[in-house]
Structures are given as C-alpha cells and as structure tokens.
Design a protein around this motif. Sequence first.
Motif, PDB file in Angstrom:
ATOM      1  N   ALA A 283      -2.640   4.048  -2.041  1.00  0.00           N
ATOM      2  CA  ALA A 283      -2.043   5.195  -1.200  1.00  0.00           C
ATOM      3  C   ALA A 283      -2.597   6.417  -1.363  1.00  0.00           C
ATOM      4  O   ALA A 283      -2.739   7.098  -2.614  1.00  0.00           O
ATOM      5  CB  ALA A 283      -0.599   5.166  -0.988  1.00  0.00           C
ATOM      6  N   THR A 284      -3.176   7.067  -0.300  1.00  0.00           N
ATOM      7  CA  THR A 284      -3.945   8.249  -0.526  1.00  0.00           C
ATOM      8  C   THR A 284      -2.806   9.633   0.210  1.00  0.00           C
ATOM      9  O   THR A 284      -2.954  10.655  -0.057  1.00  0.00           O
ATOM     10  CB  THR A 284      -5.159   8.652   0.239  1.00  0.00           C
ATOM     11  OG1 THR A 284      -5.076   7.760   1.694  1.00  0.00           O
ATOM     12  CG2 THR A 284      -6.247   7.525  -0.488  1.00  0.00           C
ATOM     13  N   GLU A 285      -1.783   9.120   0.910  1.00  0.00           N
ATOM     14  CA  GLU A 285      -1.160   9.970   1.752  1.00  0.00           C
ATOM     15  C   GLU A 285       0.420  10.231   1.112  1.00  0.00           C
ATOM     16  O   GLU A 285       0.900  11.356   1.525  1.00  0.00           O
ATOM     17  CB  GLU A 285      -0.883   9.636   3.262  1.00  0.00           C
ATOM     18  CG  GLU A 285      -2.084   9.328   4.037  1.00  0.00           C
ATOM     19  CD  GLU A 285      -3.205  10.320   3.906  1.00  0.00           C
ATOM     20  OE1 GLU A 285      -2.848  11.408   4.459  1.00  0.00           O
ATOM     21  OE2 GLU A 285      -4.356  10.177   3.427  1.00  0.00           O
TER      22      GLU A 285
ATOM     23  N   GLY B 288       0.784  -1.079  -0.051  1.00  0.00           N
ATOM     24  CA  GLY B 288       0.088   0.118  -0.053  1.00  0.00           C
ATOM     25  C   GLY B 288       0.875   1.254  -0.028  1.00  0.00           C
ATOM     26  O   GLY B 288       0.275   2.237   0.351  1.00  0.00           O
ATOM     27  N   ASP B 289       2.199   1.206  -0.371  1.00  0.00           N
ATOM     28  CA  ASP B 289       2.878   2.409  -0.095  1.00  0.00           C
ATOM     29  C   ASP B 289       2.956   3.273  -1.400  1.00  0.00           C
ATOM     30  O   ASP B 289       3.699   4.319  -1.631  1.00  0.00           O
ATOM     31  CB  ASP B 289       4.552   1.870   0.133  1.00  0.00           C
ATOM     32  CG  ASP B 289       4.818   1.913   1.498  1.00  0.00           C
ATOM     33  OD1 ASP B 289       4.189   2.508   2.409  1.00  0.00           O
ATOM     34  OD2 ASP B 289       5.505   0.877   1.990  1.00  0.00           O
TER      35      ASP B 289
ATOM     36  N   SER C 131       1.013   5.444  -4.544  1.00  0.00           N
ATOM     37  CA  SER C 131      -0.357   5.980  -5.106  1.00  0.00           C
ATOM     38  C   SER C 131      -1.164   5.152  -6.046  1.00  0.00           C
ATOM     39  O   SER C 131      -2.449   5.017  -5.901  1.00  0.00           O
ATOM     40  CB  SER C 131      -0.400   7.406  -5.444  1.00  0.00           C
ATOM     41  OG  SER C 131       0.647   7.582  -6.331  1.00  0.00           O
TER      42      SER C 131
ATOM     43  N   GLY D 198       8.277   8.026   4.690  1.00  0.00           N
ATOM     44  CA  GLY D 198       7.865   8.574   3.742  1.00  0.00           C
ATOM     45  C   GLY D 198       8.583   9.422   2.804  1.00  0.00           C
ATOM     46  O   GLY D 198       8.689   9.348   1.531  1.00  0.00           O
TER      47      GLY D 198
ATOM     48  N   HIS E 261      -1.780   6.842   6.493  1.00  0.00           N
ATOM     49  CA  HIS E 261      -1.246   5.996   5.430  1.00  0.00           C
ATOM     50  C   HIS E 261      -1.224   4.369   5.922  1.00  0.00           C
ATOM     51  O   HIS E 261      -0.950   4.142   7.141  1.00  0.00           O
ATOM     52  CB  HIS E 261       0.179   6.356   5.316  1.00  0.00           C
ATOM     53  CG  HIS E 261       0.924   5.676   4.406  1.00  0.00           C
ATOM     54  ND1 HIS E 261       0.511   5.415   2.977  1.00  0.00           N
ATOM     55  CD2 HIS E 261       2.260   4.740   4.332  1.00  0.00           C
ATOM     56  CE1 HIS E 261       1.449   4.643   2.367  1.00  0.00           C
ATOM     57  NE2 HIS E 261       2.284   4.358   3.082  1.00  0.00           N
ATOM     58  N   LYS E 262      -1.498   3.629   4.936  1.00  0.00           N
ATOM     59  CA  LYS E 262      -1.407   2.108   5.280  1.00  0.00           C
ATOM     60  C   LYS E 262      -0.408   1.343   4.499  1.00  0.00           C
ATOM     61  O   LYS E 262      -0.790   1.068   3.184  1.00  0.00           O
ATOM     62  CB  LYS E 262      -2.894   1.444   5.249  1.00  0.00           C
ATOM     63  CG  LYS E 262      -3.852   2.126   5.876  1.00  0.00           C
ATOM     64  CD  LYS E 262      -5.395   1.622   5.835  1.00  0.00           C
ATOM     65  CE  LYS E 262      -6.278   2.274   6.729  1.00  0.00           C
ATOM     66  NZ  LYS E 262      -6.368   3.399   6.949  1.00  0.00           N
ATOM     67  N   PRO E 263       0.770   1.203   4.744  1.00  0.00           N
ATOM     68  CA  PRO E 263       1.746   0.725   4.234  1.00  0.00           C
ATOM     69  C   PRO E 263       1.523  -0.841   3.763  1.00  0.00           C
ATOM     70  O   PRO E 263       1.931  -1.135   2.472  1.00  0.00           O
ATOM     71  CB  PRO E 263       3.107   0.573   5.246  1.00  0.00           C
ATOM     72  CG  PRO E 263       2.806   1.676   6.168  1.00  0.00           C
ATOM     73  CD  PRO E 263       1.254   1.860   6.365  1.00  0.00           C
TER      74      PRO E 263
ATOM     75  N   GLY F  49      -1.618  -1.725   2.652  1.00  0.00           N
ATOM     76  CA  GLY F  49      -2.870  -1.851   1.868  1.00  0.00           C
ATOM     77  C   GLY F  49      -3.766  -2.336   2.331  1.00  0.00           C
ATOM     78  O   GLY F  49      -4.584  -2.790   1.485  1.00  0.00           O
TER      79      GLY F  49
END
Length: 508
Positions: free
Chosen positions: A58-60, A51-52, A54, A301, A354-356, A358
Amino acid sequence: MMKIKLFTFLFAIALTNISCKNNIKISSIDVVSKNKKPNIVVIYLDDLGYGDLSSYGATELETPNIDKLANGGIKFTNGYASSATCTPSRYALLTGVYPWKNKDAKILPGDAPLLLDTNIQTLPKALSKAGYQTAIIGKWHLGLGTGQVNWNETIKPGPNEVGFDEAYIMAATQDRVPTVYIENGNVVNLDKNDPIQVNYKSNFEGEPTAISNPEMQTMLWHHGHNNSMVNGVPRIGYMAGGTAAKWSDIDMADHFLDKAKTYVKHHKEKPFFLYYAMQQPHVPRTPHPRFEGKSGMGPRGDVILEADWCIGEFMKTLEEEGVLENTLIIFSSDNGPVLNDGYYDDAVEKLGNHKPSGGLRGGKYSLFDAGTRVPFITYWKGQIQPKTSDALVCQIDLLESLSSLVGVNTTATDSQNILNAFLGISNEGREHLILEANSKTALRSGDWIMIPPNKGVPLNIKVNIETGISSEYQLFNLKKDRGQQHNLAKENPEKLKEMIQIFESLKK
C-alpha cells in the motif's frame, strides 16, 4: 539466563527434529517446562484486504506497527483465510475443519445458536491440554446458546463451552444487534429493569428504525442496514431495551485494546493463548475522534490506521510486561476487502489510488483470489528470522501446527501441520487448499487456481465485487497471471483435468 539458554537449546533441537513433511509433529518440544512454552496470540482483523498494509504494497496508507511484525517475522505472500466471509473463516480457524462441510457455517444473524458443537475439537481446547490459559477478546460471530437466546440471563453455550477460559466479546458484528458486550456469557452493564429484546424478523412497538425515523441517522445506510438504530447508526436486526449496556461505537477499539492489555498483565506468569479478534475495518466504520480524517480516505482508511495503532499499543504491553520474546504472534484477516458494504461512508469516493485487493481479483464474497488471500504474518522475536515466504498457508492449519508446537496430539483431518512454514524453517506449506465463498468452492493447488462452474451472477451489484461465478470452468496460473485475467481452461485441458481430479478427491 541459564533457563533462557536451556529453552533456546531445546527449542532448536525440536525444530531440528521437525520433518518437512506435513504429518510429522515436533518430538522434543514437550520436554520444555510449562512456563517456558511460548504464549500464542492470534490478531485477527475483519475485512482487511491483501493490499491494505504498507508492508504489502500500500502506498496511500502507512501501517508502521503491523509493518514491524511483517518486517520482523514471516510475511506470507500466499496466506489464506478458508473463506471469503467472516463466520466460515472463524469456524475454520478454531476447529481446523473446512466450513463448507457444515451447511450452517454461513454468515450468521446476531441471535443464531452456537455453530460449534461443544464436543468438537478446537484450538483453545488443544492448547488447554498443554497448560495454556485461553481467552477471546473481540468479535465472536459463531452463535450463542441453543435456541432463542435470553439476553438477560447467563448465555450458554458460548466461547467458554468450546475451550475459552475467558471471553469478552460482541455476539456477532458491529452492524448487527445486539449492540452489547458479553463477558463469560453475561451482558456487561445490563440493567434487569430494562431487559434486552432481540428479533431478526419484526420490530418492537415504538422502536425507531432507519425507515421510520431516517432523521435520527448519523450514518446513512446503503443496503441491508435499515433496522434498529444505536448511536444513530442503523443496524441489521431489531433490538429493544438494554440502554445502559449498549456499546459506544467510537470507543470500541480502545475498549477491546484495554481488555487485551489487561489480560496480558493478569496472565503473564503462565503460558496463555489470546484470540484478539478486532472489528476493523468492518462496517460500520466508526473511528475514534483521534483518528477521524487522519487517512484522508474516509472512515475505512481511518479505522485501518486505528487498528495499526492498537496493535502497536498491544505490542508495547507485551514488551513492558516482559513476555514479548516468549510470544508467538499470528496476524491475519478473516477475508478480503469490501468498500461499500451497507453504508454511505465515502469508502468508494475517497479511495484515490489505494488498492485494497493489492492487484488481486475480486474481494469479500468472491471466489476470485482477493476473497480469501489476505495478509498473513507470523512473528516471534528472537526465534523467527525475518523473511518473505511464498509458502501456501491457511488459517485452518493453525490447529494442527500450534498443537504440534506445544506437544498435543489432535485428530485433525483438514488442518495440516505446516509448523515449518509458520516458523520460517521451510518454504513449503500445504500442497492443496479448498477455498470457499457463499458455500461454493474452488481449488488452489501450487500456483494454480481452478473454479468449477456454478450457478449465480458474475457481479455482486450491491458491493460491486466480482463473485468468481461462471457457467464454465476457470483455470488460472497465479504465478504468471496474478490478477486472474487469462482463463486457461480451454488452452490447457490436461491441467484442468488434473485439477478437477484433485478437487473431487479432496471433496470426498
């Protein structure tokens, strides 16, 4: 122009002749002249989670350059590393062999001997047979030499002895000594009057450590990283000497990028294979000042944004040198994400929304899905049509699939030819895959994952990640339960029995 059209025509014939079955090789690609075989680049990140990016939800964080690969190529939703840690995954990628078959395929210290037998079949060796120039730039972490390494002489065997014509590497990881670059077996910028010494058991007299001289730290250690300090960063292992050869951590990304760009410029006239093994976002996370604070999520990040920029610059070089349209790019990560992996660097505190992983369960070191399911992208401008694929694919299959692409026969047993899936011709990948974490294994088969009973703890307290270890069988349907919250082992005994039989058969 006629040559390009001829290559496209022949390539189309080759793809038409590919069977959807895994064991059928391309039959017509070998008629393509050598200088028209595609360049192959593997871009391999370190500890990047599902989930890292976009492009993976990823949204953050915004990763526009990697997203261009994902949106312009095949974005795999079921792409796997073989293992939940670095050394085993790299072993599988290069050899096409399950790492759990080799008892030594574990996370290695920086002074470990070469893990690969020099006679073993490897991806660079296979591509060399097809006329490719081969290189690795970046992280190695597969051992060097045959015993106690003398870092002040040419170090053999290493990458050059297992198929790479050129090698510009760090021996292990950024958090382990020796903290030097090695080019074709020789430490870069070594002063023989200041010889390097490395020891993973005891310190050298007078050398400061994070324990003896904590005031010298510019990055505080959390666990495991309290030995020799280089650039104020405490490492794993002890090192003395080699002052002129020590790397600058904040310049590492730029340094490897420059080497990768230079390699392309020097070898663009014939087919090349480049294994670009980046260090981000592995600890210690040391972004260049250009990226420091840019993500708002701390150094983890920041270095992901740094890696994305590096990939964008590398892609510009491929385009400027006129080789982009004849280059197959494979992008992935060696295992899943981890936040606190040995340093206090705000990765946990500044994570925010953030959810690394996903939404997957687990992470690095884990038998749960987030340990091994990673971003996985194939990109070939003008040849691969963009799409998202649910095909089950693994890095272990690159050996057989890419060998098939260039017309080389292999003796692979674990690696499968799933070239159709990698090129987007088919949505079918492999049927079954054995996954590994810390020498323990699990089975992915279709939409199902089965984790057999194991001894150990359910939570790795140091990194705060669930290990996937249980005293009972665990069975999950990933299509219905992506987060692996509902264990179906007792509710579906017939499926469990089937999975156990497949698992035991494959293990034999």
